[in-house]
Design an enzyme around this catalytic site. Structure first.
Site, PDB file in Angstrom:
ATOM      1  N   HIS A  79       0.673  -0.994  -0.029  1.00 46.00           N
ATOM      2  CA  HIS A  79      -0.017   0.414   0.231  1.00 46.00           C
ATOM      3  C   HIS A  79       0.771   1.193  -0.156  1.00 46.00           C
ATOM      4  O   HIS A  79       1.782   1.388   0.526  1.00 46.00           O
ATOM      5  CB  HIS A  79      -0.823  -0.397   0.817  1.00 46.00           C
ATOM      6  CG  HIS A  79      -0.517  -0.174   2.956  1.00 46.00           C
ATOM      7  ND1 HIS A  79      -0.097   1.157   2.999  1.00 46.00           N
ATOM      8  CD2 HIS A  79       0.129  -1.258   3.347  1.00 46.00           C
ATOM      9  CE1 HIS A  79       0.110   0.776   4.409  1.00 46.00           C
ATOM     10  NE2 HIS A  79       0.655  -0.766   4.757  1.00 46.00           N
ATOM     11  N   ASP A  81      -0.320   3.427   0.837  1.00 43.34           N
ATOM     12  CA  ASP A  81      -0.521   5.125   2.335  1.00 43.34           C
ATOM     13  C   ASP A  81       1.062   4.748   3.564  1.00 43.34           C
ATOM     14  O   ASP A  81       1.314   3.525   3.541  1.00 43.34           O
ATOM     15  CB  ASP A  81      -1.655   5.570   2.668  1.00 43.34           C
ATOM     16  CG  ASP A  81      -2.450   3.907   3.323  1.00 43.34           C
ATOM     17  OD1 ASP A  81      -1.930   3.242   2.329  1.00 43.34           O
ATOM     18  OD2 ASP A  81      -3.623   3.819   3.689  1.00 43.34           O
ATOM     19  N   ASP A 118       6.016   1.271   6.956  1.00 42.89           N
ATOM     20  CA  ASP A 118       4.907   0.491   7.114  1.00 42.89           C
ATOM     21  C   ASP A 118       4.265   1.292   5.467  1.00 42.89           C
ATOM     22  O   ASP A 118       3.413   2.335   5.971  1.00 42.89           O
ATOM     23  CB  ASP A 118       4.394   0.078   7.752  1.00 42.89           C
ATOM     24  CG  ASP A 118       2.896  -0.160   7.743  1.00 42.89           C
ATOM     25  OD1 ASP A 118       2.622   0.021   6.427  1.00 42.89           O
ATOM     26  OD2 ASP A 118       2.493  -0.154   8.460  1.00 42.89           O
ATOM     27  N   GLU A 148      -5.055   1.748   3.314  1.00 43.44           N
ATOM     28  CA  GLU A 148      -4.934   0.602   3.304  1.00 43.44           C
ATOM     29  C   GLU A 148      -5.189   0.844   5.667  1.00 43.44           C
ATOM     30  O   GLU A 148      -5.541   0.300   5.966  1.00 43.44           O
ATOM     31  CB  GLU A 148      -3.084   0.287   3.484  1.00 43.44           C
ATOM     32  CG  GLU A 148      -3.103  -1.719   4.084  1.00 43.44           C
ATOM     33  CD  GLU A 148      -3.036  -1.557   4.857  1.00 43.44           C
ATOM     34  OE1 GLU A 148      -3.310  -2.739   6.255  1.00 43.44           O
ATOM     35  OE2 GLU A 148      -2.493  -0.890   5.952  1.00 43.44           O
ATOM     36  N   ASP A 172       3.284  -6.838   3.051  1.00 41.54           N
ATOM     37  CA  ASP A 172       2.778  -5.670   4.108  1.00 41.54           C
ATOM     38  C   ASP A 172       3.450  -6.869   5.425  1.00 41.54           C
ATOM     39  O   ASP A 172       2.567  -6.093   6.547  1.00 41.54           O
ATOM     40  CB  ASP A 172       1.690  -5.162   4.381  1.00 41.54           C
ATOM     41  CG  ASP A 172       1.073  -4.039   4.550  1.00 41.54           C
ATOM     42  OD1 ASP A 172       2.092  -3.147   5.796  1.00 41.54           O
ATOM     43  OD2 ASP A 172       0.214  -3.657   4.937  1.00 41.54           O
ATOM     44  N   HIS A 481       3.284   3.132  13.133  1.00 38.93           N
ATOM     45  CA  HIS A 481       3.065   4.203  12.981  1.00 38.93           C
ATOM     46  C   HIS A 481       3.045   5.222  14.401  1.00 38.93           C
ATOM     47  O   HIS A 481       2.136   5.443  14.861  1.00 38.93           O
ATOM     48  CB  HIS A 481       1.100   3.322  14.119  1.00 38.93           C
ATOM     49  CG  HIS A 481       0.815   2.103  12.389  1.00 38.93           C
ATOM     50  ND1 HIS A 481      -0.060   1.707  12.666  1.00 38.93           N
ATOM     51  CD2 HIS A 481       1.885   1.483  11.446  1.00 38.93           C
ATOM     52  CE1 HIS A 481      -0.226   0.960  11.399  1.00 38.93           C
ATOM     53  NE2 HIS A 481       0.607   1.205  10.679  1.00 38.93           N
TER      54      HIS A 481
HETATM   55 ZN   LIG Z   1       1.146  -1.500   6.818  1.00 32.04          ZN
END
Ligand SMILES: [Zn+2]
Length: 506
Positions: A79, A81, A118, A148, A172, A481
């Site tokens: 992904h 994003d 990520d 995603e 991922d 994240h």
């Molecule tokens: Zn991811």
């Protein structure tokens, strides 16, 4: 833009070149136009067939190299994003600016922000392979999705016309040496409970639950950690019952949690307390703030001891306390009536939360779970959202029915959104055989095959591409994240070797 590159000299050169390029394009979920266009330009410059669909997903087709022309196509997928977070004192505008890339030994990170390893590393790998005509491979179909991180909406809208590959390498995952071969399905569930407010006079107090660890509602739901919103609801219900003879308790507000897929680590509620007439007449309690405060605080202390005992191993710093909001005389507030305050406490207590069932097939894997992630009491209604997951589709539906029923009994309305299917483990997966065999051949150790209790796009793609044989791998990425996100260089190198070796043998 041909200034000095931070990752220059780190091999594989092309891989890290494209990775650095991606860190220069702001690409938070919902802000993917520029990166999507970058991928289209990449393809057009190399005369590759490309499609950008309505959701800005990009599919790029490349023919097989010499000797591989007639082989079945292989899909490489990731992904575009990323989750954009930054430190409080960081001046980078994540909507517009490049990331401040840094290297420290084996680690690549972005100063003050998340890195987007990520899933930028998947995109960089695909671009590096397509850009290099010395890498042998079968026909490639590269799928790069949008959004995603906010419910996989890109993958759910992906236009799959012309995609012929039925072997899919999703890049991922964040653990080198682990191959993911299945994941839970899920949905977001929203409840709305209308409440009546009335002008009431009394003393106001704040109840705070904090000191919890929280965590991801999928992969950390089995850790037994406390949910601040749920614990506060439970305390409120018991407080109302405990002081039934003396006090009337009305909610003013109640709030906790920020994301439905995170376990809330903080919740607070403001309550209005009135002394009941009967109690006043008996004169057992002075109708003043100090007396009520000490009663409530003592009760909260006792409750904290109970919670500390329950969560001794998982959330040893859990704390629950009650503070007076204003220490003068009683004041007027528009508070939720006592009856509806009771319903709010009851519905939170009655709702199941956490692990509902462990997998019988795979020891230690959660099968069905629920997380109350966000709750807010607004003027005329209580809103709360849950993230529901299950590896078994019918159990997902059954749990949805159960919580809708509980909500209905309490007078609330329920809806769902963002449902994604489970990616079911396949007993026979030729791609899994190839990847695990190549891993062992290259690095001498066995790859761990895993099924996870979190969403991956492979479920949605399996639904759209019947007969798909998918696996998910990836290099070591830590603290994704968060602003501490790190991509590990040596692990990235090895994962790239693995991907190339797999392509060469397909
Ligand atoms: Zn991811």
């Amino acid at each position: 833009m041909e200034d000095k590159r931070v990752l220059e000299g780190i091999s594989p050169e092309k891989l890290f070149y494209f990775f650095e390029e991606l860190t220069r394009i702001p690409r938070g979920s919902g802000n993917e136009q520029a990166v999507s266009d970058y991928l289209v330009t990449f393809a057009k410059k190399r005369n590759l067939k490309v499609r950008q669909d309505d959701a800005n997903n990009v599919v790029i087709w490349q023919e097989g190299t010499t000797g591989y022309e007639d082989h079945a196509p292989v899909i490489i997928q990731g992904h575009m994003d990323m989750v954009c977070v930054k430190d409080e004192d960081c001046s980078i505008d994540l909507e517009k600016d490049s990331l401040d890339l840094c290297v420290n030994g084996d680690e690549i990170y972005a100063k003050g922000t998340s890195l987007g390893g990520d899933d930028g590393i998947a995109v960089a790998m695909a671009l590096a392979i397509m850009d290099d005509d010395t890498i042998p491979h079968p026909p490639l179909e590269v799928i790069v999705t949008t959004d995603e991180e906010v419910g996989m909406t890109g993958a759910s809208k992906l236009d799959v016309a012309g995609i012929e590959g039925r072997a899919l390498l999703n890049i991922d995952s964040e653990d080198e040496g682990v191959l993911t071969a299945g994941c839970a399905g899920g949905m977001r569930v929203d409840h709305v409970l209308d409440v009546r407010r009335e002008n009431s006079t009394g003393y106001s107090y704040r109840i705070i639950v904090d000191g919890l660890k929280g965590g991801h509602s999928g992969v950390e739901i089995d850790k037994g950690r406390g949910n601040a919103v749920v614990l506060l609801g439970r305390f409120l219900q018991e407080l109302i019952a405990h002081f039934e003879e003396s006090f009337c308790v009305q909610l003013i507000n109640y709030k906790g949690g920020e994301k439905d897929n995170a376990i809330p680590l903080l919740a607070s509620a403001d309550i209005l307390v009135q002394i009941k007439d009967k109690e006043k007449q008996r004169g057992q309690l002075e109708a003043n703030n100090d007396a009520i405060t000490s009663e409530l605080s003592a009760y909260a202390d006792e409750y904290t001891r109970i919670l500390k005992n329950e969560y001794a191993l998982t959330d040893c710093n859990v704390s629950l306390r009650v503070e007076a909001i204003n220490d003068d005389s009683a004041s007027d507030v528009m508070a939720v009536c006592a009856e509806d305050t009771q319903v709010i406490a009851d519905i939170i207590v009655a709702m199941p939360n956490g692990i509902q069932c462990m997998s019988a097939a795979i020891p230690g894997l959660p099968e069905t779970s629920l997380n109350l992630g966000i709750l807010e009491l607004k003027d005329d209604a209580l809103y709360f959202s849950q993230s529901l997951r299950s590896a078994v589709a019918s159990k997902k539906d059954a749990l949805f029915n159960k919580i809708s029923t509980i909500a209905k009994l309490a007078g609330a309305r329920t809806s769902s959104r963002g449902a994604y299917p489970a990616w079911e483990f396949k007993k026979d997966s030729p791609l899994r055989e190839v990847v695990t065999a190549k891993y062992k051949e290259l690095f001498g150790s066995e790859m761990k095959v895993d099924i996870i209790h979190a969403g991956l796009e492979c479920g949605l793609l399996s639904e759209k591409l019947p007969g798909l044989d998918a696996i998910s791998i990836g290099p070591d990425l830590s603290d994704i994240h968060t602003t501490s996100e790190k991509l590990h260089i040596e692990s990235t190198k090895r994962t790239f070797e693995l991907v190339k070796a797999v392509l060469a043998s397909m």
